[in-house]
Design an enzyme around this catalytic site. Structure first.
Site, PDB file in Angstrom:
ATOM      1  N   TYR A   1       9.479 -34.328  46.865  1.00 13.51           N
ATOM      2  CA  TYR A   1       9.905 -34.906  48.142  1.00 13.51           C
ATOM      3  C   TYR A   1      10.869 -34.019  48.938  1.00 13.51           C
ATOM      4  O   TYR A   1      11.273 -34.385  50.050  1.00 13.51           O
ATOM      5  CB  TYR A   1      10.557 -36.274  47.914  1.00 13.51           C
ATOM      6  CG  TYR A   1      11.734 -36.253  46.961  1.00 13.51           C
ATOM      7  CD1 TYR A   1      12.959 -35.727  47.329  1.00 13.51           C
ATOM      8  CD2 TYR A   1      11.607 -36.777  45.679  1.00 13.51           C
ATOM      9  CE1 TYR A   1      14.028 -35.707  46.457  1.00 13.51           C
ATOM     10  CE2 TYR A   1      12.665 -36.763  44.792  1.00 13.51           C
ATOM     11  CZ  TYR A   1      13.881 -36.227  45.184  1.00 13.51           C
ATOM     12  OH  TYR A   1      14.940 -36.199  44.309  1.00 13.51           O
TER      13      TYR A   1
ATOM     14  N   CYS B   1      32.492 -64.573  11.274  1.00 18.42           N
ATOM     15  CA  CYS B   1      31.608 -63.466  11.672  1.00 18.42           C
ATOM     16  C   CYS B   1      30.217 -63.660  11.088  1.00 18.42           C
ATOM     17  O   CYS B   1      30.079 -63.909   9.888  1.00 18.42           O
ATOM     18  CB  CYS B   1      32.207 -62.138  11.183  1.00 18.42           C
ATOM     19  SG  CYS B   1      31.134 -60.711  11.459  1.00 18.42           S
TER      20      CYS B   1
ATOM     21  N   CYS C   1      36.051 -59.910  15.077  1.00 18.28           N
ATOM     22  CA  CYS C   1      36.040 -59.855  13.620  1.00 18.28           C
ATOM     23  C   CYS C   1      36.965 -58.710  13.243  1.00 18.28           C
ATOM     24  O   CYS C   1      36.763 -57.578  13.691  1.00 18.28           O
ATOM     25  CB  CYS C   1      34.627 -59.587  13.092  1.00 18.28           C
ATOM     26  SG  CYS C   1      34.588 -59.205  11.327  1.00 18.28           S
TER      27      CYS C   1
ATOM     28  N   GLU D   1      10.269 -43.294  52.661  1.00 18.97           N
ATOM     29  CA  GLU D   1       9.561 -42.943  51.434  1.00 18.97           C
ATOM     30  C   GLU D   1       9.848 -43.989  50.365  1.00 18.97           C
ATOM     31  O   GLU D   1      10.928 -44.601  50.365  1.00 18.97           O
ATOM     32  CB  GLU D   1      10.009 -41.570  50.926  1.00 18.97           C
ATOM     33  CG  GLU D   1       9.782 -40.444  51.901  1.00 18.97           C
ATOM     34  CD  GLU D   1      10.417 -39.134  51.457  1.00 18.97           C
ATOM     35  OE1 GLU D   1       9.781 -38.091  51.611  1.00 18.97           O
ATOM     36  OE2 GLU D   1      11.563 -39.164  50.960  1.00 18.97           O
TER      37      GLU D   1
ATOM     38  N   ASP E   1      11.231 -45.001  40.692  1.00 24.00           N
ATOM     39  CA  ASP E   1      12.206 -45.279  39.627  1.00 24.00           C
ATOM     40  C   ASP E   1      11.928 -44.341  38.453  1.00 24.00           C
ATOM     41  O   ASP E   1      11.250 -44.690  37.490  1.00 24.00           O
ATOM     42  CB  ASP E   1      12.084 -46.746  39.189  1.00 24.00           C
ATOM     43  CG  ASP E   1      13.317 -47.210  38.421  1.00 24.00           C
ATOM     44  OD1 ASP E   1      14.319 -46.477  38.418  1.00 24.00           O
ATOM     45  OD2 ASP E   1      13.265 -48.299  37.834  1.00 24.00           O
TER      46      ASP E   1
ATOM     47  N   LYS F   1      18.100 -50.544  48.477  1.00 26.65           N
ATOM     48  CA  LYS F   1      17.803 -51.061  47.141  1.00 26.65           C
ATOM     49  C   LYS F   1      17.218 -52.472  47.263  1.00 26.65           C
ATOM     50  O   LYS F   1      17.802 -53.339  47.915  1.00 26.65           O
ATOM     51  CB  LYS F   1      19.074 -51.105  46.277  1.00 26.65           C
ATOM     52  CG  LYS F   1      19.732 -49.755  46.069  1.00 26.65           C
ATOM     53  CD  LYS F   1      18.862 -48.782  45.318  1.00 26.65           C
ATOM     54  CE  LYS F   1      18.692 -49.147  43.869  1.00 26.65           C
ATOM     55  NZ  LYS F   1      19.884 -48.929  43.054  1.00 26.65           N
TER      56      LYS F   1
ATOM     57  N   CYS G   1      33.288 -54.953   7.744  1.00 26.24           N
ATOM     58  CA  CYS G   1      32.172 -55.635   8.403  1.00 26.24           C
ATOM     59  C   CYS G   1      31.032 -54.639   8.615  1.00 26.24           C
ATOM     60  O   CYS G   1      31.219 -53.607   9.291  1.00 26.24           O
ATOM     61  CB  CYS G   1      32.624 -56.203   9.742  1.00 26.24           C
ATOM     62  SG  CYS G   1      31.287 -56.979  10.677  1.00 26.24           S
TER      63      CYS G   1
ATOM     64  N   LYS H   1      11.084 -45.233  46.921  1.00 26.41           N
ATOM     65  CA  LYS H   1      12.099 -44.735  45.972  1.00 26.41           C
ATOM     66  C   LYS H   1      11.558 -44.919  44.550  1.00 26.41           C
ATOM     67  O   LYS H   1      11.616 -46.007  43.986  1.00 26.41           O
ATOM     68  CB  LYS H   1      13.421 -45.481  46.152  1.00 26.41           C
ATOM     69  CG  LYS H   1      14.571 -44.923  45.337  1.00 26.41           C
ATOM     70  CD  LYS H   1      15.876 -45.618  45.694  1.00 26.41           C
ATOM     71  CE  LYS H   1      17.019 -45.046  44.876  1.00 26.41           C
ATOM     72  NZ  LYS H   1      16.875 -45.310  43.434  1.00 26.41           N
TER      73      LYS H   1
ATOM     74  N   CYS I   1      29.717 -60.674   8.261  1.00 22.67           N
ATOM     75  CA  CYS I   1      30.486 -60.550   7.001  1.00 22.67           C
ATOM     76  C   CYS I   1      31.227 -61.830   6.619  1.00 22.67           C
ATOM     77  O   CYS I   1      31.932 -61.859   5.607  1.00 22.67           O
ATOM     78  CB  CYS I   1      31.472 -59.386   7.112  1.00 22.67           C
ATOM     79  SG  CYS I   1      32.816 -59.678   8.298  1.00 22.67           S
TER      80      CYS I   1
END
Length: 669
Positions: free
Chosen positions: A223, A407, A425, A114, A118, A313, A430, A116, A410
């Site tokens: 199924y 950063c 950071c 069958e 998603d 898969k 921040c 598969k 900030c």
């Protein structure tokens, strides 16, 4: 028209509409014009409005979606919805076939292959042929009830062609065309685009407003089924079951095939791997199942998956694109993650523009230059990842990326802590860290504040209404109503959800505060042990380190967190607005119990307790629940269909209890 005449006409209309729905949504063979269909549906609506007592749950008018739900109820599946083991290549598939034939002691096995899908695995329950309940897979034993949401899928029958009682399993999904249409509408409204059809479909069913699910126009393939006893005798194979499901009115994927051996399986895999992009929906592999049901029973299941089925898969799709630039993303803990900005490219059914580069060392190891042609893939068909550089296409115009020293949010200096590869950071002010911290605080595993998604949190922060988590509890109705896309109903629900979160047990608050190294499990252990916030913040390092599963890093981090003046002020404000700072979950037993300090493993299917309930009750008595059987294991609790863990426990001569014995001991004082 009296009520008797009305009932007769309503029954006629319902039957006619369901026949047309089946022809249109299941068979893809429309029999009437849209105008005629709409006229009949409108007539039914008017009759039900005139005679409300004639409205039933299986009426086609009920597919539009009911009122929003306050929360999802939990549903225990009639039989566990097990996950499948994975195969990634031909060798894996041949080894699966060898295991099957060896277990059954036969030379040849017929399989059903069958596609598969998603999507989102769901269960639908029918009583006497009428749809009564829908649920997500959840943890396999217990799911979330989505009865109203699932009802909005027109290809799912509300009444079967036969009055039988059963539970069916299927995959709900969003067709590619509908996904593209939905994203186009969102783009026109200036809303963020949805990542892929799978997330869009799952998100539609796992939200509290059935009307939104109805608007998303999802579809479903059935199924499998938990059959009633009277049907079990008449269905000997999976291929027969699929035929019977179709006769009952369910939509079954037509692209399944019964094959006589593993060679047929490999041909099926090769065929659909090449044709997957031609389908109107996303697939990410092939499911292979032993056809004969009697043989399935003989083979049984492991704790997690059936031995008679496997999911192949598809290999990750690789595509080439250009690395335009690298930007930095600052996370909740201050870790700075480089993000690759790419020339948009289609990959596994979605448009990819960005990919994570994890850290500066990865950029260096892969030798990335801005302007490079790079090969990308989706890890597990989900997360875009840069695999390698195509150095043969370099022109000399490429340039190196220089990691900033400050950063990007900030401008504080970035530091690399000894023993870590990531830059951080460390500024407490921040904005990027503050926003990510707020998003974490309101998330489902933490304070679980419905309606406070990432987008709303950013909107509130940018409007200056919140700066830290305590500010959430001071939000006012008039402030929220002044914001864009904030109506009275949504504001009312949001404020109620914030108010409700005040009563959460202490472990949710601890996890939500984002103390470094303290995950959800660590937060629960600390909450159970110390019971109140005051006792925890006054705990010494020695008191923390002696707790099983609290290591030196976590103990030190907890100590440092509560010593900060800013944290002391935050906790005082949270208590002032009424947040619960006490553990209200299952209490740890104060006196020794036979299970105290025992290492326990749960396996198989429990009938009276969910796996989560059993774990919580064992932990409340001081037991340590683990997932692996080893020489250190003291006890194995084996439910129905216990597999390899039971065999290993028997080999190691570990004590084995059934669920009855467990319940008896849990009640023992």
């Amino acid at each position: 028209m009296d009520i008797g005449q009305a009932k007769q006409r309503v029954d006629e209309l319902k039957q006619w509409i369901e026949i047309q729905n089946h022809a249109y949504y299941v068979l893809d063979q429309p029999q009437v014009s849209d105008q005629e269909y709409d006229q009949k549906l409108r007539e039914l609506v008017l009759l039900e409005e005139q005679f409300p007592s004639l409205v039933t749950n299986d009426s086609p008018t009920q597919r539009v979606g009911a009122e929003p739900l306050p929360f999802f109820n939990k549903v225990k599946h009639q039989e566990p919805m097990l996950s499948l083991g994975n195969a990634f290549n031909e060798t894996d598939l041949r080894e699966f076939d060898q295991r099957v034939r060896k277990a059954l002691q036969v030379d040849h096995v017929h399989y059903v292959c069958e596609l598969k899908i998603d999507g989102l695995a769901v269960a639908a329950r029918y009583e006497d042929g009428v749809y009564t309940l829908g649920a997500t897979r959840g943890d396999g034993e217990t799911g979330e009830e989505i009865t109203q949401n699932l009802k909005t899928i027109h290809s799912l029958p509300l009444r079967l062609k036969e009055s039988i009682s059963l539970e069916v399993r299927g995959e709900a999904y969003m067709p590619k065309e509908q996904f593209l249409r939905l994203n186009q509408q969102r783009a026109e409204r200036g809303e963020p685009l949805l990542a892929n059809p799978r997330n869009a479909g799952a998100g539609s069913l796992r939200q509290l407003d059935p009307k939104l699910a109805a608007e998303r126009k999802l579809d479903i393939f059935i199924y499998a089924a938990v059959l009633p006893v009277e049907q079990q005798a008449t269905i000997q194979s999976h291929s027969q079951l699929l035929d019977r499901l179709e006769k009952w009115g369910f939509k079954v994927n037509p692209c399944h095939e019964k094959v006589t051996d593993i060679e047929g399986v490999l041909r099926f895999v090769e065929k659909w791997q090449a044709k997957r992009t031609e389908l109107p929906y996303e697939i990410d592999g092939i499911v292979i199942k032993v056809d004969r049901l009697e043989w399935r029973q003989r083979m049984g299941n492991t704790a997690k998956s059936p031995r008679w089925a496997i999911a192949y898969k598809f290999p990750a799709e690789l595509v080439e694109t250009i690395l335009i630039d690298i930007e930095l993303n600052v996370g909740r803990t201050g870790v700075v993650t480089p993000i690759a900005l790419l020339t948009p490219v289609q990959l596994a059914g979605t448009t990819v523009k960005r990919a994570s580069l994890h850290n500066e060392d990865m950029i260096r190891e892969k030798g990335l230059l801005l302007g490079d042609h790079v090969v990308i893939k989706k890890a597990g068909d989900i997360i875009p990842e840069v695999v390698k550089v195509n150095k043969e296409k370099r022109t000399g115009d490429e340039r190196p990326f220089v990691m900033p020293t400050h950063c990007p949010e900030c401008q504080s200096e970035l530091v690399r802590i000894e023993g870590e590869v990531a830059l951080r950071c460390q500024s407490p002010d921040c904005p990027a860290q503050l926003i990510e911290g707020l998003i974490h605080f309101v998330s489902r595993p933490a304070m679980n504040i419905e309606g406070l998604g990432e987008k709303v949190v950013r909107q509130l922060f940018q409007a200056g209404l919140i700066h830290d988590v305590a500010d959430l509890y001071s939000l006012k109705e008039e402030e929220l109503l002044a914001l864009e896309r904030m109506g009275e109903r949504s504001v009312e629900k949001l404020l109620q959800a914030i108010q409700t979160s005040k009563s959460n047990s202490l472990e949710r608050l601890l996890f939500g505060l984002g103390i470094r190294f303290v995950g959800a499990k660590g937060a629960k252990i600390l909450a159970q042990k110390f019971e109140t916030m005051d006792q925890l913040r006054n705990a010494t390092y020695e008191q923390l380190i002696v707790i099983d599963e609290i290591g030196p890093k976590m103990a030190e981090s907890v100590q440092l967190y509560f010593q900060q003046e800013k944290v002391k002020d935050l906790l005082m404000r949270l208590e002032k607005v009424g947040l619960n700072v006490t553990y209200t979950g299952p209490k740890l037993s104060l006196k020794e119990h036979e299970l105290t300090d025992k290492r326990v493993v749960l396996t198989g299917t429990l009938e009276k307790l969910t796996r989560k309930e059993a774990t919580e009750r064992l932990e409340a008595l001081g037991a340590k629940v683990t997932g692996t059987v080893s020489k250190k294991t003291d006890l194995l609790v084996a439910g129905a269909n216990a597999g390899s863990k039971r065999k290993k426990a028997e080999q190691l001569e570990i004590t084995i209890w059934d669920e009855t014995k467990l319940l008896e001991m849990l009640e023992k004082k």
